[in-house]
Design a protein around this motif. Structure first.
Motif: not given
Length: 78
Positions: A64-67
């Motif tokens: 999801d793009g986070s991390g």
């Protein structure tokens, strides 16, 4: 044991376009591989391009793009 990176995996959004860029554009030598991934040989390091969502799934993290930076590094040993 000599410390070095032996493999770089890139998660890409457009596999075919990435294969054309690295293979035809930069002229990286490509190894034979399945249609779902591409491998390129770079002076002792192997580069792979793989669909980003599949790479995230492979390393068991959310895509999801986070991390998740969209790449992996490997150090192979005997």
């Amino acid at each position: 044991m000599k410390p070095n990176i032996t493999f770089i995996g890139l998660g890409v959004n457009d596999l075919q376009r990435s294969i054309e860029f690295y293979g035809n554009g930069l002229r990286f030598p490509q190894r034979e591989s399945p249609d779902t991934i591409a491998f390129f040989e770079l002076s002792g390091i192997m580069l792979s391009v793989y669909p980003r969502d599949k790479l995230a799934e492979d390393v068991t993290v959310p895509n999801d793009g986070s991390g998740f930076p969209g790449f992996t590094l490997a150090h192979n040993v005997e």
